[in-house]
Design an enzyme around this catalytic site. Sequence first.
Site, PDB file in Angstrom:
ATOM      1  N   ARG A  93      54.873  16.303  66.376  1.00  0.00           N
ATOM      2  CA  ARG A  93      55.256  17.185  65.262  1.00  0.00           C
ATOM      3  C   ARG A  93      54.005  17.537  64.461  1.00  0.00           C
ATOM      4  O   ARG A  93      53.189  16.662  64.139  1.00  0.00           O
ATOM      5  CB  ARG A  93      56.278  16.477  64.389  1.00  0.00           C
ATOM      6  CG  ARG A  93      56.904  17.379  63.350  1.00  0.00           C
ATOM      7  CD  ARG A  93      57.972  16.648  62.556  1.00  0.00           C
ATOM      8  NE  ARG A  93      59.170  16.407  63.313  1.00  0.00           N
ATOM      9  CZ  ARG A  93      60.048  15.431  63.044  1.00  0.00           C
ATOM     10  NH1 ARG A  93      59.840  14.607  62.047  1.00  0.00           N
ATOM     11  NH2 ARG A  93      61.125  15.278  63.776  1.00  0.00           N
ATOM     12  N   ARG A 146      61.454   5.593  51.981  1.00  0.00           N
ATOM     13  CA  ARG A 146      62.040   6.397  53.064  1.00  0.00           C
ATOM     14  C   ARG A 146      61.278   7.712  53.130  1.00  0.00           C
ATOM     15  O   ARG A 146      60.314   7.915  52.405  1.00  0.00           O
ATOM     16  CB  ARG A 146      63.536   6.684  52.785  1.00  0.00           C
ATOM     17  CG  ARG A 146      64.496   5.591  53.116  1.00  0.00           C
ATOM     18  CD  ARG A 146      64.550   5.290  54.606  1.00  0.00           C
ATOM     19  NE  ARG A 146      65.628   5.940  55.306  1.00  0.00           N
ATOM     20  CZ  ARG A 146      65.503   6.717  56.380  1.00  0.00           C
ATOM     21  NH1 ARG A 146      64.327   7.002  56.860  1.00  0.00           N
ATOM     22  NH2 ARG A 146      66.554   7.234  56.981  1.00  0.00           N
ATOM     23  N   LYS A 147      61.767   8.624  53.969  1.00  0.00           N
ATOM     24  CA  LYS A 147      61.086   9.916  54.037  1.00  0.00           C
ATOM     25  C   LYS A 147      61.239  10.682  52.723  1.00  0.00           C
ATOM     26  O   LYS A 147      62.132  10.378  51.918  1.00  0.00           O
ATOM     27  CB  LYS A 147      61.630  10.733  55.190  1.00  0.00           C
ATOM     28  CG  LYS A 147      63.039  11.269  55.021  1.00  0.00           C
ATOM     29  CD  LYS A 147      63.332  12.199  56.177  1.00  0.00           C
ATOM     30  CE  LYS A 147      64.779  12.638  56.167  1.00  0.00           C
ATOM     31  NZ  LYS A 147      65.112  13.514  57.280  1.00  0.00           N
ATOM     32  N   GLY A 175      73.067  18.001  66.364  1.00  0.00           N
ATOM     33  CA  GLY A 175      73.606  17.262  67.505  1.00  0.00           C
ATOM     34  C   GLY A 175      74.125  15.878  67.169  1.00  0.00           C
ATOM     35  O   GLY A 175      74.671  15.186  68.023  1.00  0.00           O
ATOM     36  N   CYS A 180      69.599  17.379  61.236  1.00  0.00           N
ATOM     37  CA  CYS A 180      68.352  18.144  61.350  1.00  0.00           C
ATOM     38  C   CYS A 180      68.630  19.652  61.398  1.00  0.00           C
ATOM     39  O   CYS A 180      67.772  20.452  61.038  1.00  0.00           O
ATOM     40  CB  CYS A 180      67.564  17.701  62.576  1.00  0.00           C
ATOM     41  SG  CYS A 180      67.209  15.942  62.584  1.00  0.00           S
ATOM     42  N   GLY A 181      69.810  20.031  61.855  1.00  0.00           N
ATOM     43  CA  GLY A 181      70.172  21.463  61.856  1.00  0.00           C
ATOM     44  C   GLY A 181      70.740  21.909  60.519  1.00  0.00           C
ATOM     45  O   GLY A 181      71.133  23.067  60.366  1.00  0.00           O
TER      46      GLY A 181
HETATM   47 FE1  SF4 Z   1      70.501  14.368  65.616  1.00  0.00          FE
HETATM   48 FE2  SF4 Z   1      68.279  15.398  64.542  1.00  0.00          FE
HETATM   49 FE3  SF4 Z   1      68.344  14.706  67.121  1.00  0.00          FE
HETATM   50 FE4  SF4 Z   1      69.684  16.837  66.245  1.00  0.00          FE
HETATM   51  S1  SF4 Z   1      67.459  16.572  66.286  1.00  0.00           S
HETATM   52  S2  SF4 Z   1      70.430  15.328  67.628  1.00  0.00           S
HETATM   53  S3  SF4 Z   1      70.410  16.123  64.229  1.00  0.00           S
HETATM   54  S4  SF4 Z   1      68.516  13.349  65.352  1.00  0.00           S
END
Ligand code: SF4
Length: 505
Positions: free
Chosen positions: A57, A166-167, A424, A429-430
Site C-alpha cells: 500500500r 489503533r489506526k 466483502g 473498506c468499501g
Molecule cells: Fe473486508 Fe476490507 Fe478485505 Fe473488503 S478489503 S473483504 S472490507 S477486509
Amino acid sequence: MNKIEQMKAEKDGLDILKDLGHIIEQGIEKTPQEDIDRLRWYGLFYRKRLDGHFMLRIRVPNGVLNEEQWRIVVELGELYGRGFVDITSRQGLQIRWIQLKDFPDILLKLEKVGLSPLQTGFDNVRNIMGCPVAGLDEQELIDTTPLIREIDQMIVGNKAFTNLPRKFNISLSGCCEDCAHADINDIGFVPAQKEREGLHVTGFNINLGGALAPTYQKLAEPANIFVWPDQVVSITRAILELYRDFGPREKRFKARLMHLLEDWGMERFREELQKKVEWQLEPASPLVKVTSHRGDHIGLHAQKQSGYYYAGLHVPVGRLTTQQLLSCGLLAAQYGTGEVRLTAHQDLVIPSIPEEMVEEFRSEPILNELSIDPKSMLRGTVSCTGRQHCDKAIIETKNFAVETAKLLDKQFGGGAPLSIHWSGCPNSCGQHQIADIGLQGTKTKIDGVMVDAVDIYLGGHLGAESKLGQLVASKVPCSQVHDILEGFIQKMQESKQVQQPNYTR
Ligand code: SF4
C-alpha cells in the site's frame, strides 16, 4: 497488555527494516507472526490468498501524483504487480503480488520520487485525504494541499506516531462538498469562516471520532473548535499525542479515538487539548461551508484558472491496468501538467487541460475504457478488494459489483447516479454505510448449501447532514441481489429518497 500492544512495545514497527535481509533469507514460513505484522509499518501485507505474496500500500497525500510518481507506480506494477494497480477509497494505491526480495528495490524507487508506503497499515496514521480538485475547484475556500503535505511529513517516519492505540484517519478539505469524507475520519477538518477585520476569512471547524469498523460505526462529532490554517498542523499533533498517550489500549475493538471521546466526553477532551496548544482555542464557527456531498468528479469541468478544465475519468471499482495508468499519465503530460489525481471514489482526475484542447481530449481512445460519461450505476459503484485478494473477505466483490452495476444500468443507466458501495466483510473498506445502497458480505444457506450473500443498507450519505445507512435486508443471496436492488432503486427513484450529489460541475 494484549498481544498486539506487547508486540508494539517490544520493537517499533519501523525497526523491522533492519531485519528485512534476515527475513528474506530465512523465508516467511520461518518468520514469527509479530515480524510479519511489523512489515505493515512498511505497507507490506502478507496475503495467503496471493499464494504467499504481499500486497503493497502506498501513501498518496491528497491523492496527488506528479509525473515522476505515476511513472514509478506504472513501473512497479509492471515489474512486480502482474500489471495492475488498485485505487483505494482513501486516495491511496495498492499493488499486489509483491515478493519480499524485491522490496528494497521498490522502497528505493518510491523514495526517489517522494512516495512512501510507510505507516499504511496497523496502528498508524493512514493516507491523509483531501479534495481531489484542491487548487482547481472554482468554489473551494482554501487549497489544503500544502497543509496535507505538512501533516504527512510530520507523521511519516516519525516514531512519535508509530505506536498509536489503533489506526487513525485524517481528512482535511477546503471545498464545500465534503469530497474528503470528513465525518468518517478520526479528525475531519471542515472548512468554515470567521470574521476578521470585517472580512470572512477561512479556517476549519474540527469534527472528531468518526469510524467505520466491524463492531461500531459512528460519524464524527463536532468538537466545537475552530482553527486557522496556520494552527492545523499543531492541533493535529496535539490530538494525536492525546490519543497516543490516553487512548484506550486494552481491547482492540474499543481503541479508536471515538472510544477515548466516549470515556472522557468532548468537553474534557477540549480541556486536555487546550493544555497542549499555545493559543486559546476558539469555538467552532457557525459559518460552516459544507453544502452538499460531491460524489465524484467525473466529466469535464471548468477550473478556477480561467481557460482550463479538469477531466474526471471513471475507473470501474478502482482497478487499473498499468497500461491504463500509463495512458492516463501520458494524457496528463500531453494536455495538462503531468499530474494525475486519485479520488475517494476510486477514480482519476487529470487537471489543467486548456479549453482549446478539450474537444481533442474527448476523442482520446482511453476514454472508451475509463469514461468521462459512464452510466449511472457503474459510476456510483465503489468496491473493496474482496475474496479475490483479501484474506479477510467473506465474498467476492469487485467483479460482482461491476456485473451487478452493468445489469442495473440496462434499466437505470440514463437516470440520476446512485452510490452503491460493496464491502466483502464487516471491516467496511468499501464504506458501505455511507452509500445510497450499501452491501456487506456475509454467508447464507440455500438448500443446505453455503453461498455468498449480502446484508443491504439504504440511505447513507455524507455532506451537510451526513447519515449512516440503515440495515434493511439480511443475508440476501448474491444470486438475488440484482432483482432486489432493482426493486429498491425503483422505489427510491419514485419517492425521490436519494440525496443527489452535485454532478453538474
Ligand atoms: Fe473486508 Fe476490507 Fe478485505 Fe473488503 S478489503 S473483504 S472490507 S477486509
